[in-house]
Structures are given as C-alpha cells and as structure tokens.
Write an enzyme that holds these catalytic residues in place. Structure first.
Site, PDB file in Angstrom:
ATOM      1  N   TYR A  26      -8.076  -2.440   1.099  1.00 44.66           N
ATOM      2  CA  TYR A  26      -7.204  -1.563   1.895  1.00 44.66           C
ATOM      3  C   TYR A  26      -7.573  -0.096   1.641  1.00 44.66           C
ATOM      4  O   TYR A  26      -7.696   0.698   2.571  1.00 44.66           O
ATOM      5  CB  TYR A  26      -5.755  -1.839   1.510  1.00 44.66           C
ATOM      6  CG  TYR A  26      -4.725  -1.118   2.354  1.00 44.66           C
ATOM      7  CD1 TYR A  26      -4.372  -1.601   3.600  1.00 44.66           C
ATOM      8  CD2 TYR A  26      -4.114   0.046   1.890  1.00 44.66           C
ATOM      9  CE1 TYR A  26      -3.410  -0.947   4.376  1.00 44.66           C
ATOM     10  CE2 TYR A  26      -3.158   0.701   2.659  1.00 44.66           C
ATOM     11  CZ  TYR A  26      -2.805   0.199   3.899  1.00 44.66           C
ATOM     12  OH  TYR A  26      -1.860   0.848   4.657  1.00 44.66           O
ATOM     13  N   SER A  79      -3.359   6.423   5.705  1.00 40.57           N
ATOM     14  CA  SER A  79      -2.471   6.005   4.610  1.00 40.57           C
ATOM     15  C   SER A  79      -2.557   7.042   3.493  1.00 40.57           C
ATOM     16  O   SER A  79      -3.483   7.871   3.472  1.00 40.57           O
ATOM     17  CB  SER A  79      -2.959   4.645   4.099  1.00 40.57           C
ATOM     18  OG  SER A  79      -2.391   4.332   2.851  1.00 40.57           O
TER      19      SER A  79
END
Ligand code: NAP
Length: 250
Positions: free
Chosen positions: A155, A142
């Site tokens: 996350y 990410s």
C-alpha cells in the site's frame, strides 16, 4: 459566476459504493455533476442519493484488480453521457502483514489495482479529454504518499507511486488543459481503516496525533474534490492536497 459549479459535467468515480468514493461522488453530484460509479458491486445508496438530487447516475461493473475493461468503461461513459470531464481514481485496497511475512499476492493485487489500473484509466481518460479540450483527473493518495507506515508495504509503495504519477501526469498533460491533482486523506473512518479503528491501542495513537481531535468522515473530502474538479482549480496542477485534520503538520 460560480467557480465551483459542475452543472453539465460528467465524472467517473471509481469505488463509489462506500467510504471516500461514495462521499466524493455525492459531493460532485451536489455541485451539479452527473456520475458514473465504477466498481465491482452495485451502489444502490450512492445511486439513490445522486438520482434524488436530479442528477444522472450509471453503475459500471468493473474489477479494477484487472485492466481488461478499462477502455470499455471510458467508451460506455461517452456512449451514455456524451462526454467525460472528470476522473476520480478512488478505488483502492490495502493488505496488512509484517514485511517478513508479506505475500507476493498481497503485493501484486494492491499494486495492480492502486497503481496500474489508476494509470491505465487515467491514460484512457486523458486521450479522450485531450480531444475534448481538457479535463480534471483526481487521484486519491494517502498519508502513506508521504510517510512509511507499518505492516502495509504494498500500500505504501502504491500510494507513494500515486504521488509520483500525479506529478508526471500533470507535467505531460498540462498542454492539453488537463489538470491532474491528488487528495491525500488523513485517517478517515471507512471499511479501509476498520482494522485500525478496532485496534484500541493503534486507534488511540492515531487520534492523539490528529490536531482536529477526530477521525475524518467521507463528507470531509467533498470540498476538496469539488475544488479540484471545478474551474476554481484551473491553475492548480500536480498538487497533493492533504485533507487530514492537520496530521501532517504534527
Ligand atoms: P473503502 O470503503 O473500502 O473503499 C474502497 C472502494 O474501492 C470501495 O468502493 C470498493 O468497492 C472499491 N473496490 C475494492 N476492490 C475493488 C475492485 N477489485 N474493483 C473495483 N472496485 C473495488 O475504503 P476507503 O477508505 O473509502 O478507500 C477509498 C480510497 O481512499 C482508497 O484508494 C484508499 O486507499 C484511500 N484512502 C483511505 C484512507 C482512509 O483513512 N480511509 C486514507 C487515505 C487514503 P466495494 O466496497 O464494493 O468492495
């Protein structure tokens, strides 16, 4: 010779029902690959598309917040398809809250799925690939493998961890002819980012920073996935490939 041809190869793609995983599963199949779609709900769209290409598809029911079926996923793939060449660790979840209010459950669920299941599935796949002469593992990282983000602490921890795991796996598994790389998608319009798209202010801020001038789509990830799954990337190892419309360059 086509360096990108995946004919005869078998891939497991986790979370192939929707979004990026669906795009990657379909892209691999377009390059000739048979696909096992692993997730916690059937994937009729992905299945129909891949079978429509004349490729084989198997749905495997697995809840990746837990680790109890990981070895069975590998074993059943081999029983059904004979071998495993490519693993795409795509399935991932996100929980949003301010740091001061963040709950233990939102920490544990995200870490368990995005990090622990990714590692354990990679380990199980690598044991098999080692005995079969090699393979490709592709992790979905990410922008938050590089940056901090806001309101997504578990996350960010998980995706920063994915970057690290990708590198250590590349180091240790290279001698078995297993290449481990990651794709770091930028801002891609999927269920995962629905809350951001709906937040007009955040959405405009994000768009303003993407040099390409648009959000990404799952189709934008196909090329990078086929590259990292194919012979074309045999000397690429431990790399985190941003597919972000230029976000990180800004
Ligand atoms: P998505 O459409 O929500 O995809 C997530 C996938 O994971 C879905 O197929 C989902 O299945 C599956 N999944 C969720 N919980 C699961 C569970 N407990 N067990 C098994 N599978 C489960 O969102 P996405 O954006 O495509 O996300 C895919 C990956 O890309 C994630 O790792 C995400 O962190 C990463 N990523 C996304 C972006 C972005 O901008 N969208 C950016 C960077 C990285 P169901 O749909 O059946 O729940």
């Amino acid at each position: 010779m086509n360096l990108f041809d995946l004919s005869g190869k078998v891939a497991i793609v986790t979370g192939a029902r929707t979004g990026i995983g669906q795009g990657i599963a379909e892209g691999l199949a377009e390059a000739g690959c048979d696909v096992v779609g692993a997730g916690h709900a059937p994937m009729p769209e992905t299945e129909a598309y891949i079978k429509g290409l004349g490729r084989r598809f198997m749905y495997y029911d697995i809840d990746l917040v837990k680790q109890d079926k990981i070895q069975s996923l590998i074993d059943d793939t081999v029983r059904e398809f004979g071998h495993l060449d490519i693993l795409v660790n795509n399935a991932g979840i996100i929980r949003r809250n301010d740091i001061l209010d963040f709950t233990e459950k939102d920490w544990d669920d995200v870490i368990s799925m995005n990090l622990k299941s990714l590692f354990m599935l990679s380990q199980a796949a690598a044991r098999l690939m080692k005995d079969n002469g090699g393979g490709k593992i592709i992790n979905i990282a990410s922008m938050l493998s590089f940056q901090g983000g806001i309101r997504v602490v578990s996350y960010t921890a998980s995706k920063s961890g994915v970057a690290g795991i990708t590198k250590i796996m590349a180091n240790e598994l290279a001698k078995y002819n297993i290449q481990v790389n990651a794709i770091a998608p930028g801002y891609i319009d999927t269920n995962n980012t629905e809350a951001l798209v709906k937040d007009a202010k955040r959405s405009a801020e994000i768009l303003a920073r993407i040099p390409t001038g648009r959000w990404g789509t799952p189709e934008d990830l196909k090329g990078a996935a086929v590259f990292l799954a194919s012979k074309a990337s045999d000397y690429v190892n431990g790399h985190i490939l941003a597919v972000d419309g230029g976000w990180l360059a800004r």
